[in-house]
Scaffold this active site. Structure first.
Site, PDB file in Angstrom:
ATOM      1  N   SER A 153      88.055 -21.464  62.617  1.00 48.97           N
ATOM      2  CA  SER A 153      89.370 -22.029  62.867  1.00 48.97           C
ATOM      3  C   SER A 153      89.350 -22.890  64.130  1.00 48.97           C
ATOM      4  CB  SER A 153      90.405 -20.907  62.935  1.00 48.97           C
ATOM      5  OG  SER A 153      91.711 -21.410  62.793  1.00 48.97           O
ATOM      6  N   GLU A 242      93.919 -21.995  51.724  1.00 54.42           N
ATOM      7  CA  GLU A 242      94.244 -22.101  53.147  1.00 54.42           C
ATOM      8  C   GLU A 242      95.046 -23.353  53.499  1.00 54.42           C
ATOM      9  OE1 GLU A 242      91.254 -21.144  56.045  1.00 54.42           O
ATOM     10  OE2 GLU A 242      89.884 -20.443  54.493  1.00 54.42           O
ATOM     11  N   HIS A 272      92.246 -17.115  55.149  1.00 54.29           N
ATOM     12  CA  HIS A 272      91.771 -17.780  56.352  1.00 54.29           C
ATOM     13  C   HIS A 272      90.904 -16.830  57.181  1.00 54.29           C
ATOM     14  CE1 HIS A 272      91.690 -20.678  59.563  1.00 54.29           C
ATOM     15  NE2 HIS A 272      92.250 -19.838  60.421  1.00 54.29           N
TER      16      HIS A 272
END
Length: 308
Positions: A153, A242, A272
């Protein structure tokens, strides 16, 4: 403790309220961090794991290895940068994931506690990541091409920005980039309102906190728009459900257009950074194993030449 294999529908049902409560833009950052650290206790370490606390580039860090032996410098290392929107996440939240990478790559995995927004906006985290990599080279003794950068991320975006800065500023090209659903352009507003983990208001709050008074056009902040040519082999993993899926697809296309050796895996049914729950969910563990295999193959040829 042995790995579990909770069925995906059950895992999603259990995780949904946790993320809805924790990743809430109305909740103070400190409370979000505390709740995530508490929740991380369910993500247990593989047996025979050694965690050593140290400092890298002036910041707290952990060196995680399989077994009790000192790291073999010839085997290379992974510098892991955790996710959390640049505002939450910690050594605790990603210790289990990093430990599994250490076991499956055979390399030491260094996890960095870089400074978080909004207390420390851009470029504080990028400065910390750069300094950590330089210390792994200058003081610990790895060669740049022996160190893979990996992250999830926001940590994936930070890994990309760090690689770009290392190449441009120091002539150092890491062994590889291993990116889990990387957030490579915080300026981009997601089309969906939420996925199982992330929601749009929280994402926008993170982007604003990280930017602070900075320039959103700065490629250190949005590395998707920086120089991609010359990057090392890169692996991107993302689930099709996502918020960041479209951004990752565009990023992979840009990498390939720039001539970067790129591997791309799209999962179905995960969420995610499900790799954080690898100890609990079989398909998440399989995805993390694929990432570890990629990183090991990128790092190990250097070690093999050294061994002659």
């Amino acid at each position: 403790m042995r790995d579990m294999n909770i069925p995906l529908p059950i895992a999603r049902t259990l995780l949904n309220p946790i993320f809805r409560i924790t990743l809430n833009a109305r909740l103070p950052w400190q409370m979000q961090r505390l709740l995530l650290d508490i929740g991380s206790r369910a993500q247990f370490l593989p047996s025979d794991t050694t965690v050593l606390r140290l400092r890298l580039g002036g910041r707290p860090a952990e060196r995680i290895t399989a077994g009790t032996q000192q790291p073999d410098l010839t085997r290379g290392a992974v510098l892991y940068l955790h996710g959390g929107g640049y505002a939450i996440g910690s050594l605790a939240t990603h210790r289990s994931l990093a430990a599994r990478l250490a076991h499956e790559t055979g390399c030491a995995v260094y996890v960095l506690d870089y400074r978080l927004a909004p207390e420390h906006p851009f470029p504080a985290g990028l400065d910390d990541a750069e300094a950590a990599f330089l210390e792994l080279v200058g003081n610990i003794g790895y060669r740049p091409e022996q160190i893979a950068l990996s992250g999830d991320s926001a940590g994936g975006g930070l890994s990309l920005a760090t690689a770009q800065r290392l190449i441009a500023g120091h002539g150092y090209t890491p062994a590889a980039l291993g990116l889990i659903a990387p957030w490579v352009d915080p300026n981009q507003v997601p089309e969906k309102s939420r996925d199982l983990v992330i929601n749009r208001p929280w994402s926008r709050a993170c982007a604003a906190a990280y930017l602070g008074d900075g320039d959103g056009k700065d490629t250190g902040y949005a590395p998707r728009h920086g120089v991609l040519a010359g990057l090392p082999p890169t692996y991107v993993q993302v689930d099709i459900s996502e918020l960041l899926y479209g951004q990752c697809v565009e990023f992979v296309a840009a990498l390939r257009a720039a001539g970067v050796h790129t591997r791309f895996t799209e999962s179905k049914g995960l969420w995610h950074v499900a790799q954080l729950q690898a100890a609990l969910v079989g398909p998440a563990a399989a995805a993390l194993t694929e990432l570890a295999d990629f990183l090991r193959e990128a790092i190990q040829p250097v070690a093999m030449r050294d061994l002659g």
